[in-house]
Design a protein around this motif. Structure first.
Motif, PDB file in Angstrom:
ATOM      1  N   ALA A   1       0.881  -1.184  -0.038  1.00 60.01           N
ATOM      2  CA  ALA A   1       0.064   0.149  -0.074  1.00 60.01           C
ATOM      3  C   ALA A   1       0.916   1.283  -0.116  1.00 60.01           C
ATOM      4  O   ALA A   1       0.497   2.188  -0.665  1.00 60.01           O
ATOM      5  CB  ALA A   1      -0.912   0.170   1.152  1.00 60.01           C
TER       6      ALA A   1
ATOM      7  N   GLY B   1       0.641   3.237  -4.042  1.00 54.97           N
ATOM      8  CA  GLY B   1      -0.232   4.624  -3.600  1.00 54.97           C
ATOM      9  C   GLY B   1      -0.361   5.293  -4.686  1.00 54.97           C
ATOM     10  O   GLY B   1      -0.680   4.971  -5.772  1.00 54.97           O
TER      11      GLY B   1
ATOM     12  N   CYS C   1      -5.311  -2.326   0.943  1.00 54.70           N
ATOM     13  CA  CYS C   1      -4.340  -2.904   0.240  1.00 54.70           C
ATOM     14  C   CYS C   1      -5.110  -3.413  -1.124  1.00 54.70           C
ATOM     15  O   CYS C   1      -4.736  -3.446  -2.367  1.00 54.70           O
ATOM     16  CB  CYS C   1      -3.188  -3.518   0.770  1.00 54.70           C
TER      17      CYS C   1
ATOM     18  N   THR D   1      -6.014  -0.957  -3.529  1.00 56.61           N
ATOM     19  CA  THR D   1      -4.996  -0.530  -4.305  1.00 56.61           C
ATOM     20  C   THR D   1      -4.695  -1.442  -5.517  1.00 56.61           C
ATOM     21  O   THR D   1      -4.536  -1.110  -6.534  1.00 56.61           O
ATOM     22  CB  THR D   1      -3.956  -0.316  -3.356  1.00 56.61           C
TER      23      THR D   1
ATOM     24  N   THR E   1      -7.168  -1.254  -8.278  1.00 57.06           N
ATOM     25  CA  THR E   1      -7.010  -0.116  -9.066  1.00 57.06           C
ATOM     26  C   THR E   1      -6.021  -0.160 -10.091  1.00 57.06           C
ATOM     27  O   THR E   1      -5.911   0.140 -11.542  1.00 57.06           O
ATOM     28  CB  THR E   1      -6.457   1.060  -8.276  1.00 57.06           C
TER      29      THR E   1
ATOM     30  N   THR F   1      -6.617   4.552  -3.509  1.00 59.00           N
ATOM     31  CA  THR F   1      -5.106   4.131  -3.715  1.00 59.00           C
ATOM     32  C   THR F   1      -4.281   5.188  -2.715  1.00 59.00           C
ATOM     33  O   THR F   1      -3.310   4.676  -2.211  1.00 59.00           O
ATOM     34  CB  THR F   1      -4.427   4.075  -5.036  1.00 59.00           C
TER      35      THR F   1
ATOM     36  N   CYS G   1      -1.933   4.494   0.636  1.00 65.72           N
ATOM     37  CA  CYS G   1      -0.600   4.872   0.728  1.00 65.72           C
ATOM     38  C   CYS G   1      -0.401   5.806   1.947  1.00 65.72           C
ATOM     39  O   CYS G   1       0.513   5.446   2.934  1.00 65.72           O
ATOM     40  CB  CYS G   1      -0.007   5.543  -0.444  1.00 65.72           C
TER      41      CYS G   1
END
Length: 467
Positions: A30, A34, A176, A179, A182, A308, A312
């Motif tokens: 993560a 980011g 996470c 993320t 994404t 995301t 991060c």
């Protein structure tokens, strides 16, 4: 030093060992993914003037893997809160001349760490402004314009981290997952619409000369910024179960996974958006989705980008907040930073100060923030750790090494050469600023040392005033 038993107890009173392997990996991933690649691809391509900038991604990945082995060995041998601070203190603190290194690390960290976190909020704001183009009309310029929203987000994330590490560990896994969704969305969409002709080199041939080296260094600095975070779990060493095994595995898994994701995602994006156009965009991922599926889909996708960015910032703030705490606990920083919340057992003062500094840096220029966030830390943190690892191996036989670097010392020497190259090729203003941080840190250490020594009782002036 033997690895602690894999239970929930900590060697450090107050902190709980609540992080297992997958939680550790999720915190690293993560942090690494980011918002970074979604805001740096334009500058990355521009640094070398073409798609051949992908060479820098590969070289930077090799550097990060080699440096990850340094972090893995140190993190397994010397697990503790604070990451680099803890390593530098344990290795160099026993020498009279080495007392300055932990202090300088904390000094530069207050700048580099806050800058790194601020870049995430600034980058996220660019995507929010894409989705809400009229946003600036509703935010008074007297408050700093829309940048005040980035600063507010920094404060809110710090507040959200004011809870027990067990809940934070599982929350990091959930963040996470968002993320990964994404980046996979970008990769799949890009590969399904990939146009290899867009990867054609510039019309003029690429010359291997000083200009190429400078461009490579600049591109590598940006790529390294995107990779930063592979060591995040080392900052939480006192809260990791069985750190001798968990930390090396988490570091290497996250480096390999993210390096593969980054390279694939970059190729996917510039296989859809011509590199000449991509290097001028402020929100390349939104432009990418708009080109493929239209603006409504692109606007919806910015929600995943912001998720995301949030993941991060969550991971990095959590890890970085433990650094001033560890220094204060050992007497190397202001004692108030060692204060833990009575029930949540989190470093409340450290979280508050980092949140405040990050909010302040949200009003700085993004390019400067990114470059300085990496360059400022190279000499003390990365180079210092590599030297420290060799000292540890040759002078500290009493310390058990649960994990040993593969092919030692080759990876550490490759990492050392890479860091020195990137530092030497940095923009002159950033280079001067980095050296300025170190010089002012030396002056501050001298003053602090002199004041601390003067306060000691007669006959004890030779003692270490830092703890």
């Amino acid at each position: 030093m033997n690895s602690p038993a894999p239970d929930d107890r900590s060697d450090s009173p107050g902190l709980s060992r609540g992080l297992g392997l997958w939680q550790a990996v999720s915190l690293n991933v993560a942090n690494m993914v980011g918002i970074g690649p979604f805001i740096t691809i334009p500058a990355f391509i521009a640094a070398m003037g073409g798609p051949h900038a992908l060479i820098a991604w590969v070289i930077a990945a090799v550097l990060v893997i080699c440096d990850g082995l340094v972090w893995s060995e140190l993190g397994a041998a010397l697990p503790g809160s604070g990451g680099s601070y803890h390593f530098l203190r344990e290795i160099f603190g026993r020498y009279s001349w080495g007392r300055i290194l932990p202090f300088l690390f904390i000094w530069q960290f207050l700048v580099s760490g806050a800058l790194e976190m601020a870049s995430g909020y600034i980058g996220g704001l660019q995507y929010l402004e894409y989705a809400l183009p009229d946003l600036q009309r509703y935010v008074p310029l007297s408050l700093g314009g829309t940048r005040c929203l980035a600063a507010l987000a920094a404060v809110l994330v710090a507040l959200a981290l004011c809870q027990n590490i067990r809940r934070l560990g599982w929350l990091s896994v959930a963040l996470c997952v968002g993320t990964i969704v994404t980046v996979l969305t970008v990769i799949v969409a890009g590969l399904l619409n990939f146009d290899s002709s867009l990867l054609a080199m510039p019309s003029e041939s690429v010359q291997i000369d000083a200009k190429f080296a400078q461009g490579l260094g600049a591109a590598m600095l940006i790529a390294i910024y995107d990779y930063l975070g592979y060591f995040n779990i080392c900052h939480l060493g006192d809260e990791v179960r069985d750190p001798g095994k968990t930390i090396p595995r988490a570091v290497m898994i996250s480096v390999v996974v993210v390096a593969a994701i980054y390279l694939t995602m970059n190729i996917a994006i510039i296989g859809v958006i011509p590199w000449q156009e991509a290097m001028k965009s402020e929100n390349i991922a939104a432009l990418f989705m708009e080109r493929l599926y239209g603006r409504p889909v692109a606007v919806a996708f910015t929600g995943l980008i912001l998720w995301t960015s949030l993941a991060c910032m969550f991971a990095i703030t959590l890890g970085y907040s433990r650094i001033p705490y560890a220094a204060a606990k050992n007497g190397d920083f202001f004692p108030i930073f060692a204060k833990l919340h009575p029930t949540g057992r989190f470093p409340m003062v450290s979280l508050a100060v980092l949140g405040g500094l990050t909010a302040l840096f949200c009003f700085f220029d993004l390019a400067t923030v990114i470059n300085a966030a990496v360059a400022v830390r190279i000499l003390i943190q990365f180079v210092g750790q590599i030297v420290g690892l060799h000292i540890l191996r040759t002078t500290r036989p009493e310390i058990v090494l649960p994990f040993r670097m593969w092919l030692y010392p080759i990876p550490s020497l490759v990492a050392l050469a890479g860091w020195l190259f990137v530092f030497g090729m940095a923009d002159r203003k950033v280079l001067i600023a980095s050296l300025g941080v170190l010089i002012t840190g030396c002056v501050a250490f001298w003053l602090w040392h002199a004041i601390g020594t003067a306060r000691l009782p007669p006959g004890r002036s030779g003692e270490n005033p830092v703890g």
